[in-house]
Design a protein around this motif. Structure first.
Motif, PDB file in Angstrom:
ATOM      1  N   LYS A  84       6.751  22.083 -46.058  1.00  0.00           N
ATOM      2  CA  LYS A  84       6.998  20.637 -46.009  1.00  0.00           C
ATOM      3  C   LYS A  84       7.068  20.033 -47.412  1.00  0.00           C
ATOM      4  O   LYS A  84       7.506  18.885 -47.574  1.00  0.00           O
ATOM      5  CB  LYS A  84       5.918  19.931 -45.178  1.00  0.00           C
ATOM      6  N   PHE A  85       6.610  20.780 -48.414  1.00  0.00           N
ATOM      7  CA  PHE A  85       6.684  20.277 -49.787  1.00  0.00           C
ATOM      8  C   PHE A  85       7.977  20.698 -50.493  1.00  0.00           C
ATOM      9  O   PHE A  85       8.161  20.389 -51.668  1.00  0.00           O
ATOM     10  CB  PHE A  85       5.475  20.774 -50.605  1.00  0.00           C
ATOM     11  N   LEU A  86       8.855  21.425 -49.788  1.00  0.00           N
ATOM     12  CA  LEU A  86      10.092  21.897 -50.423  1.00  0.00           C
ATOM     13  C   LEU A  86      10.966  20.723 -50.897  1.00  0.00           C
ATOM     14  O   LEU A  86      11.463  20.722 -52.035  1.00  0.00           O
ATOM     15  CB  LEU A  86      10.884  22.771 -49.451  1.00  0.00           C
ATOM     16  N   GLY A 182      14.102  18.225 -40.412  1.00  0.00           N
ATOM     17  CA  GLY A 182      12.993  17.261 -40.412  1.00  0.00           C
ATOM     18  C   GLY A 182      11.955  17.579 -41.475  1.00  0.00           C
ATOM     19  O   GLY A 182      11.438  16.683 -42.155  1.00  0.00           O
ATOM     20  N   VAL A 183      11.636  18.875 -41.636  1.00  0.00           N
ATOM     21  CA  VAL A 183      10.644  19.274 -42.643  1.00  0.00           C
ATOM     22  C   VAL A 183      11.144  18.946 -44.048  1.00  0.00           C
ATOM     23  O   VAL A 183      10.403  18.448 -44.895  1.00  0.00           O
ATOM     24  CB  VAL A 183      10.344  20.785 -42.512  1.00  0.00           C
ATOM     25  N   PHE A 184      12.437  19.222 -44.302  1.00  0.00           N
ATOM     26  CA  PHE A 184      12.988  18.955 -45.639  1.00  0.00           C
ATOM     27  C   PHE A 184      12.956  17.452 -45.941  1.00  0.00           C
ATOM     28  O   PHE A 184      12.527  17.037 -47.018  1.00  0.00           O
ATOM     29  CB  PHE A 184      14.422  19.476 -45.722  1.00  0.00           C
ATOM     30  N   GLN A 189      10.614  12.514 -48.733  1.00  0.00           N
ATOM     31  CA  GLN A 189      10.069  11.156 -48.754  1.00  0.00           C
ATOM     32  C   GLN A 189       8.588  11.118 -49.130  1.00  0.00           C
ATOM     33  O   GLN A 189       8.076  10.062 -49.495  1.00  0.00           O
ATOM     34  CB  GLN A 189      10.243  10.514 -47.367  1.00  0.00           C
ATOM     35  N   MET A 190       7.923  12.268 -49.045  1.00  0.00           N
ATOM     36  CA  MET A 190       6.459  12.283 -49.092  1.00  0.00           C
ATOM     37  C   MET A 190       5.886  11.729 -50.402  1.00  0.00           C
ATOM     38  O   MET A 190       5.029  10.854 -50.407  1.00  0.00           O
ATOM     39  CB  MET A 190       5.971  13.722 -48.887  1.00  0.00           C
ATOM     40  N   PHE A 191       6.336  12.249 -51.536  1.00  0.00           N
ATOM     41  CA  PHE A 191       5.766  11.824 -52.815  1.00  0.00           C
ATOM     42  C   PHE A 191       6.820  11.178 -53.715  1.00  0.00           C
ATOM     43  O   PHE A 191       6.739  11.293 -54.933  1.00  0.00           O
ATOM     44  CB  PHE A 191       5.126  13.017 -53.530  1.00  0.00           C
ATOM     45  N   TYR A 192       7.812  10.540 -53.085  1.00  0.00           N
ATOM     46  CA  TYR A 192       8.853   9.902 -53.899  1.00  0.00           C
ATOM     47  C   TYR A 192       8.268   8.735 -54.684  1.00  0.00           C
ATOM     48  O   TYR A 192       7.500   7.928 -54.164  1.00  0.00           O
ATOM     49  CB  TYR A 192       9.991   9.381 -53.009  1.00  0.00           C
TER      50      TYR A 192
END
Length: 263
Positions: A84-86, A182-184, A189-192
């Motif tokens: 999920k961090f990719l 979805g994972v990508f 968006q996670m740490f943008y």
């Protein structure tokens, strides 16, 4: 030993002398900037050379930058870090480093060689001298439009590169690396942070100035006919690439260790 020290001294002296002449040329270009509106046609023509002329190169380079970043990130993460961090790894790599630096090296080399060869040919065929005799300032009509076209358009090209590289990384991840869409996107968006994108764009503004100054300076100082034009073009490209890498290190310290440290 004395001969070696004398050679080192000549190299240092030539380097400092060249840096001084480059700063004087930059000052002359800045002083001509109030005439930019009257030179708008020339500036727009040079902006077209930077953007439209570089488009095929930018597209191909950016796609493979994103795809290779995805492949290498998966290889290094698969046993230690969740996939999920990719997207996070790819976006931060592209925004902060790969987009601005690769565009400065790839597009910048093309642009720098173009400026140096064009102006160098005008110099050895005495066209620049003829302009000066006719009271036409080469700095205003040739250097200033090229400088501002590069400074303004290299960031635009970098934004385009960032977008295509992210798409290239997405396609490579989903179609060949068994990472779900979805994972990508979740990782993307996670740490943008806006500071990542802004930092890369600030770098590209500076790189645009370095690229233009290298091509213009060596073009204006070309000597020795056709052989001199080739030598000036090669020196301009090498000087531009080395200056971009040094500036990248210094900007990384200023931007991400001081300016954006707490964002």
């Amino acid at each position: 030993m004395t001969a070696i020290l004398a050679s080192i001294g000549r190299v240092v002296n030539d380097g400092l002398s060249g840096a001084g002449r480059g700063l004087l040329l930059l000052r002359a270009i800045i002083l001509q900037t109030p005439h930019a509106w009257r030179m708008r046609r020339e500036i727009l023509e040079q902006m077209q050379v930077v953007a439209i002329g570089s488009l095929p190169l930018v597209i191909v380079t950016s796609i493979f930058v994103g795809a290779v970043t995805a492949v290498q990130a998966v290889y290094q993460m698969q046993a230690y870090v969740p996939m999920k961090f990719l997207g996070t790894v790819i976006s931060k790599s592209v925004f902060i480093e790969l987009g601005p630096v690769l565009m400065a090296l790839v597009v910048g080399s093309r642009l720098c060689a173009n400026y140096a060869a064009e102006l160098g040919t005008m110099k050895v065929t005495e066209q620049l001298d003829a302009m000066t005799i006719m009271a036409i300032d080469p700095t205003r009509y040739l250097a200033m439009p090229r400088f501002w076209a590069s400074v303004l358009m290299i960031p635009v090209v970098t934004i385009f590169c960032d977008a295509i590289a992210i798409i290239g990384g997405y396609v490579a991840s989903v179609m060949t690396l068994d990472v779900s869409s979805g994972v990508f996107v979740e990782g993307l968006q996670m740490f943008y942070k806006h500071s990542d994108l802004l930092g890369g764009l600030i770098k590209s503004f500076v790189f645009g100035g370095i690229i233009a100054m290298s091509g213009i300076y060596f073009g204006f100082n070309t000597k020795g006919g056709a052989e001199g034009v080739g030598r000036a073009t090669m020196t301009a490209v090498v000087g531009s690439c080395l200056s971009v890498l040094v500036a990248d290190y210094l900007l990384a310290i200023v931007l991400f260790q001081i300016v954006f440290e707490k964002t």
